[in-house]
Scaffold this active site. Sequence first.
Site, PDB file in Angstrom:
ATOM      1  N   ASP A 248       2.146  -1.356  11.786  1.00 10.72           N
ATOM      2  CA  ASP A 248       0.818  -1.720  11.292  1.00 10.72           C
ATOM      3  C   ASP A 248       0.457  -3.182  11.566  1.00 10.72           C
ATOM      4  O   ASP A 248      -0.677  -3.596  11.330  1.00 10.72           O
ATOM      5  CB  ASP A 248       0.737  -1.460   9.775  1.00 10.72           C
ATOM      6  CG  ASP A 248       0.858   0.023   9.471  1.00 10.72           C
ATOM      7  OD1 ASP A 248       0.578   0.832  10.375  1.00 10.72           O
ATOM      8  OD2 ASP A 248       1.241   0.366   8.337  1.00 10.72           O
TER       9      ASP A 248
ATOM     10  N   ARG B 244      -6.020   1.344  18.107  1.00 12.06           N
ATOM     11  CA  ARG B 244      -5.793  -0.092  17.916  1.00 12.06           C
ATOM     12  C   ARG B 244      -5.451  -0.827  19.210  1.00 12.06           C
ATOM     13  O   ARG B 244      -5.622  -2.041  19.291  1.00 12.06           O
ATOM     14  CB  ARG B 244      -4.698  -0.310  16.856  1.00 12.06           C
ATOM     15  CG  ARG B 244      -5.215  -0.003  15.461  1.00 12.06           C
ATOM     16  CD  ARG B 244      -4.175  -0.172  14.371  1.00 12.06           C
ATOM     17  NE  ARG B 244      -4.813   0.009  13.063  1.00 12.06           N
ATOM     18  CZ  ARG B 244      -4.146   0.197  11.930  1.00 12.06           C
ATOM     19  NH1 ARG B 244      -2.832   0.235  11.920  1.00 12.06           N
ATOM     20  NH2 ARG B 244      -4.821   0.336  10.801  1.00 12.06           N
TER      21      ARG B 244
ATOM     22  N   LYS C 221       0.833  -1.204   0.000  1.00 10.86           N
ATOM     23  CA  LYS C 221       0.000   0.000   0.000  1.00 10.86           C
ATOM     24  C   LYS C 221       0.871   1.258   0.000  1.00 10.86           C
ATOM     25  O   LYS C 221       0.633   2.186  -0.780  1.00 10.86           O
ATOM     26  CB  LYS C 221      -0.918  -0.033   1.229  1.00 10.86           C
ATOM     27  CG  LYS C 221      -1.827   1.163   1.384  1.00 10.86           C
ATOM     28  CD  LYS C 221      -3.027   0.838   2.239  1.00 10.86           C
ATOM     29  CE  LYS C 221      -2.760   0.824   3.720  1.00 10.86           C
ATOM     30  NZ  LYS C 221      -2.639   2.141   4.366  1.00 10.86           N
ATOM     31  N   SER C 222       1.875   1.289   0.864  1.00 10.85           N
ATOM     32  CA  SER C 222       2.714   2.494   0.963  1.00 10.85           C
ATOM     33  C   SER C 222       3.411   2.777  -0.363  1.00 10.85           C
ATOM     34  O   SER C 222       3.489   3.933  -0.811  1.00 10.85           O
ATOM     35  CB  SER C 222       3.772   2.301   2.048  1.00 10.85           C
ATOM     36  OG  SER C 222       3.157   2.158   3.287  1.00 10.85           O
TER      37      SER C 222
ATOM     38  N   GLN D 248       4.948   9.011   7.552  1.00 12.42           N
ATOM     39  CA  GLN D 248       4.041   9.913   6.830  1.00 12.42           C
ATOM     40  C   GLN D 248       4.489  11.366   7.003  1.00 12.42           C
ATOM     41  O   GLN D 248       4.499  12.134   6.043  1.00 12.42           O
ATOM     42  CB  GLN D 248       2.604   9.721   7.317  1.00 12.42           C
ATOM     43  CG  GLN D 248       2.052   8.368   6.903  1.00 12.42           C
ATOM     44  CD  GLN D 248       0.635   8.115   7.370  1.00 12.42           C
ATOM     45  OE1 GLN D 248       0.087   8.890   8.163  1.00 12.42           O
ATOM     46  NE2 GLN D 248       0.039   7.042   6.888  1.00 12.42           N
TER      47      GLN D 248
ATOM     48  N   SER E 197       7.403   8.731  12.447  1.00 10.64           N
ATOM     49  CA  SER E 197       6.314   8.670  11.461  1.00 10.64           C
ATOM     50  C   SER E 197       6.836   8.849  10.048  1.00 10.64           C
ATOM     51  O   SER E 197       7.353   9.913   9.690  1.00 10.64           O
ATOM     52  CB  SER E 197       5.269   9.754  11.753  1.00 10.64           C
ATOM     53  OG  SER E 197       4.410   9.885  10.637  1.00 10.64           O
TER      54      SER E 197
ATOM     55  N   ARG F 141       2.911   5.972  -3.229  1.00  9.36           N
ATOM     56  CA  ARG F 141       4.048   6.800  -3.659  1.00  9.36           C
ATOM     57  C   ARG F 141       4.286   6.687  -5.155  1.00  9.36           C
ATOM     58  O   ARG F 141       4.763   7.628  -5.799  1.00  9.36           O
ATOM     59  CB  ARG F 141       5.286   6.401  -2.853  1.00  9.36           C
ATOM     60  CG  ARG F 141       5.191   6.867  -1.384  1.00  9.36           C
ATOM     61  CD  ARG F 141       6.031   6.012  -0.471  1.00  9.36           C
ATOM     62  NE  ARG F 141       6.156   6.540   0.897  1.00  9.36           N
ATOM     63  CZ  ARG F 141       5.298   6.300   1.886  1.00  9.36           C
ATOM     64  NH1 ARG F 141       4.218   5.562   1.671  1.00  9.36           N
ATOM     65  NH2 ARG F 141       5.500   6.806   3.090  1.00  9.36           N
TER      66      ARG F 141
ATOM     67  N   ARG G  75      -7.394  -3.429   9.601  1.00  8.28           N
ATOM     68  CA  ARG G  75      -6.451  -4.359  10.244  1.00  8.28           C
ATOM     69  C   ARG G  75      -7.077  -5.044  11.465  1.00  8.28           C
ATOM     70  O   ARG G  75      -6.708  -6.155  11.817  1.00  8.28           O
ATOM     71  CB  ARG G  75      -5.157  -3.632  10.610  1.00  8.28           C
ATOM     72  CG  ARG G  75      -4.503  -3.002   9.377  1.00  8.28           C
ATOM     73  CD  ARG G  75      -3.024  -2.833   9.470  1.00  8.28           C
ATOM     74  NE  ARG G  75      -2.567  -2.001   8.348  1.00  8.28           N
ATOM     75  CZ  ARG G  75      -2.283  -2.461   7.130  1.00  8.28           C
ATOM     76  NH1 ARG G  75      -2.396  -3.742   6.854  1.00  8.28           N
ATOM     77  NH2 ARG G  75      -1.890  -1.633   6.175  1.00  8.28           N
TER      78      ARG G  75
ATOM     79  N   ARG H 184      -8.442  11.729  12.877  1.00  5.64           N
ATOM     80  CA  ARG H 184      -6.999  11.519  13.050  1.00  5.64           C
ATOM     81  C   ARG H 184      -6.231  12.851  13.067  1.00  5.64           C
ATOM     82  O   ARG H 184      -6.619  13.810  12.399  1.00  5.64           O
ATOM     83  CB  ARG H 184      -6.489  10.576  11.950  1.00  5.64           C
ATOM     84  CG  ARG H 184      -7.076   9.180  12.169  1.00  5.64           C
ATOM     85  CD  ARG H 184      -6.687   8.205  11.105  1.00  5.64           C
ATOM     86  NE  ARG H 184      -5.285   7.857  11.116  1.00  5.64           N
ATOM     87  CZ  ARG H 184      -4.712   7.088  10.209  1.00  5.64           C
ATOM     88  NH1 ARG H 184      -5.437   6.592   9.208  1.00  5.64           N
ATOM     89  NH2 ARG H 184      -3.435   6.802  10.277  1.00  5.64           N
TER      90      ARG H 184
HETATM   91  O1  SPQ Z   1      -2.714   5.379   5.386  1.00  8.47           O
HETATM   92  P1  SPQ Z   1      -3.042   5.031   6.799  1.00  8.47           P
HETATM   93  O2  SPQ Z   1      -4.529   5.029   7.001  1.00  8.47           O
HETATM   94  O3  SPQ Z   1      -2.362   5.908   7.800  1.00  8.47           O
HETATM   95  O4  SPQ Z   1      -2.543   3.519   6.986  1.00  8.47           O
HETATM   96  C1  SPQ Z   1      -1.761   2.819   7.977  1.00  8.47           C
HETATM   97  C2  SPQ Z   1      -2.309   1.349   7.913  1.00  8.47           C
HETATM   98  O5  SPQ Z   1      -2.413   0.657   8.923  1.00  8.47           O
HETATM   99  O6  SPQ Z   1      -2.582   0.917   6.801  1.00  8.47           O
HETATM  100  C3  SPQ Z   1      -1.850   3.395   9.383  1.00  8.47           C
HETATM  101  F1  SPQ Z   1      -2.932   3.269   9.980  1.00  8.47           F
HETATM  102  O7  SPQ Z   1      -0.394   2.727   7.580  1.00  8.47           O
HETATM  103  C4  SPQ Z   1       0.554   3.805   7.661  1.00  8.47           C
HETATM  104  C5  SPQ Z   1       1.614   3.487   8.698  1.00  8.47           C
HETATM  105  O8  SPQ Z   1       1.076   3.250   9.960  1.00  8.47           O
HETATM  106  C6  SPQ Z   1       1.188   3.944   6.304  1.00  8.47           C
HETATM  107  C7  SPQ Z   1       2.461   4.730   6.323  1.00  8.47           C
HETATM  108  C8  SPQ Z   1       3.043   5.214   5.046  1.00  8.47           C
HETATM  109  O9  SPQ Z   1       2.697   4.682   3.976  1.00  8.47           O
HETATM  110  O10 SPQ Z   1       3.893   6.115   5.105  1.00  8.47           O
HETATM  111  C9  SPQ Z   1       3.142   5.002   7.501  1.00  8.47           C
HETATM  112  C10 SPQ Z   1       2.657   4.597   8.813  1.00  8.47           C
HETATM  113  O11 SPQ Z   1       2.039   5.710   9.443  1.00  8.47           O
HETATM  114  P2  SPQ Z   1       2.868   6.720  10.373  1.00  8.47           P
HETATM  115  O12 SPQ Z   1       1.816   7.565  11.021  1.00  8.47           O
HETATM  116  O13 SPQ Z   1       3.587   5.848  11.362  1.00  8.47           O
HETATM  117  O14 SPQ Z   1       3.765   7.492   9.541  1.00  8.47           O
END
Ligand code: SPQ
Length: 746
Positions: free
Chosen positions: A626, A657, A332-333, A480, A478, A337, A698, A433
């Site tokens: 995750d 969670r 997914k990540s 993200q 993080s 991207r 999840r 969020r």
């Molecule tokens: O996209 P979303 O909803 O935030 O998805 C999650 C998941 O469980 O699918 C988090 F709930 O994944 C994030 C992950 O936890 C995806 C991600 C990324 O692609 O950069 C990074 C992680 O989040 P974070 O907040 O730790 O940066």
Amino acid sequence: MVNAPTPQPTPIINRLVVVGLGLIGGSFAKGLRESGLCREVVGVDLDAPSRKQAVALGVVDRCEEDLASACIGADVIQLAVPILAMEKLLAVLAGLDLGNAIVTDVGSAKCNVVRAAREVFSSNLPRFVPGHPIAGSEQSGVEASNAALFRRHKVILTPLAETDPAALAMVDRLWRALGADVEHMTVERHDEVLAATSHLPHLLAFGLVDSLAKRNENLEIFRYAAGGFRDFTRIAGSDPIMWHDIFLANREAVLRTLDTFRSDLDALRDAVDAGDGHQLLGVFTRARVAREHFSKILARRAYVDAMNANDLIFLAQPGGRVSGRIRVPGDKSISHRSIMLGSLAEGTTEVEGFLEGEDALATLQAFRDMGVVIEGPNHGKVTIHGVGLHGLKAPPGPIYVGNSGTSMRLLSGLLAGQPFDVTMTGDASLSKRPMGRVANPLREMGAVVETGADGRPPLTIRGGQKLKALNYTLPMASAQVKSCLLLAGLYAEGVTTVTEPAPTRDHTERMLRGFGYAVESNGPVASLQAGGKLTATRIEVPADISSAAFFLVAASIAEGSDLLLEHVGINPTRTGVIDILRLMGGDITLENQREVGGEPVADLRVRGAKLKGIEIPEELVPLAIDEFPVLFVAAACAEGRTILRGAEELRVKESDRIQVMADGLVTLGVKCEPTPDGIIIDGGPIGGGEVHGHGDHRIAMAFSIASLRATAPVRIHDCANVATSFPNFLALCAEVGIRVAEEAKS
Ligand code: SPQ
């Protein structure tokens, strides 16, 4: 035994009068007469045979020719005459003593009806509730009256500023009693919406058929008209008189929408003339997706109505073991991207293995909305016609990213550097969020970011700001936030540097390099400088280790299991789940290790094992962030106690969670205790029961896996969001021997 009689509803009005007993008026009268909500239903019609038939068919209790005598003692008067007759009818009504009667109508254009009502009613306007049922059929006349005509159809009420709320509530209640889905909007909005979605298509259909018919006297060309022509022009078979009335009644709104359409049509003409295939492909792919999108919305609404609840339930049967060879969907990540960087690149990027889940599709749609031509996805293949770092266009409206935190947070960085404003919204889960974590550092870079209350979505990012580079130490681990700032850094003056407290997934850095953009990484520090460009490339998305994790745990906890997971991404910033399971005694081997497009990949072999509880090393937390919901299931099946600390981030994911897993595990008889930053779980037997997914993919999947060790079925509510990351989860479960299915189909 004597059956108790079905209770009759208590009438809420004494007398309903329906003026005009055609299909719509007749159906309204008949439905309400059958509902028992009106003591008497009186019809008014100028046509004597219709009056007779209306009584004979049970449409009304009695029928009058004379409006004045029918309206005596009326509580509600429904006007169901042709739209152009409405003006005259309102004038006659205004001359009568209507007492406290509510007057409502079914006209398909509202501005003209309201204008006429204002002229004649003045003091009685509060009792006037304009309305429009969006329903019909090819049949007409009182004989076609159908009490179920409005069931699951939209009815739009367009109250005026002076409309009495009690009158509005009454009309609303009557339509709902007929099973209609009632919405309220302004008169102007109604006419705009209907002009665009109903009136314009009718005009085009009538116009096209006439234009072709005129061209060829003997209508020879129609002999070659295939399905496309037939489908497009079906509505040209509608009633010409009625449509003539509608166009005259909704003149202003129709002209506005027609003018916009004319300029779009001119642009298409120019593209054909100039041989501009890119422009044509852009329009066609956007249109196709938009159509699929609204078909889905409509289908879902019908499904939800039919099921009478918005709850997708998974039912998991206890026991089983897991075996076989599967490939879970794309990461997914990385999928997110690939769309973002492919869109900003120069040239055409080909993606394979793209995750066709709702989250990644939300990102894809966002870029289509910003003018990028994207073909697919088609079996994981996507072709992105990049527009370069400065080629995005303002989207036509707010960007909706559904459940996807990654879309909203990464896009906010990228959008901060654009010349246009954008608003991003999300679903109920995403709207809770925290977004301050991206908004605050972006503001330090000079971005203008507006959030909802408490830093939650929606986010509005004002374009045209001059960004300056930032040297930022992340307060939390993080990926993200890191990625958001690096993407903003592409547009900021100077070197943007991000330092993270612990390593997080580095797909953004790797992929930027794959697109030829220099990113420096030095331990916890990543930096880049604006001014470069991205060059299109090929991307192969590996299978998502976060999805594979469900099967890693499944095979580990089910005795006798032996499973091979193919082509899984094993980027070291993501493999915490493997490390943790191995520390617990899991039997996982990595086979056929290789590198694909800058990301390490392997086939993972996992066999059943006797797991033991552990204290999870804190440094593994961000590397398995995750995967904790399903790791909690592994802990519940392990011998002894498992302790997790330093994972407070889990509380701000799609759900809290820590809490929702603890609640569900307790329901299944597992001893566990949530702590502010983690959980303590004592392994032991797992029972069956009802648990909740809380709209978090999840959580729903983790409890499905728990069933392998349960002693009774596990029923999991609120599972629809599994489609955000793992659309074929149930199919793969069935393939390897996990007996979980949608309840209705199980
Ligand atoms: O996209 P979303 O909803 O935030 O998805 C999650 C998941 O469980 O699918 C988090 F709930 O994944 C994030 C992950 O936890 C995806 C991600 C990324 O692609 O950069 C990074 C992680 O989040 P974070 O907040 O730790 O940066």
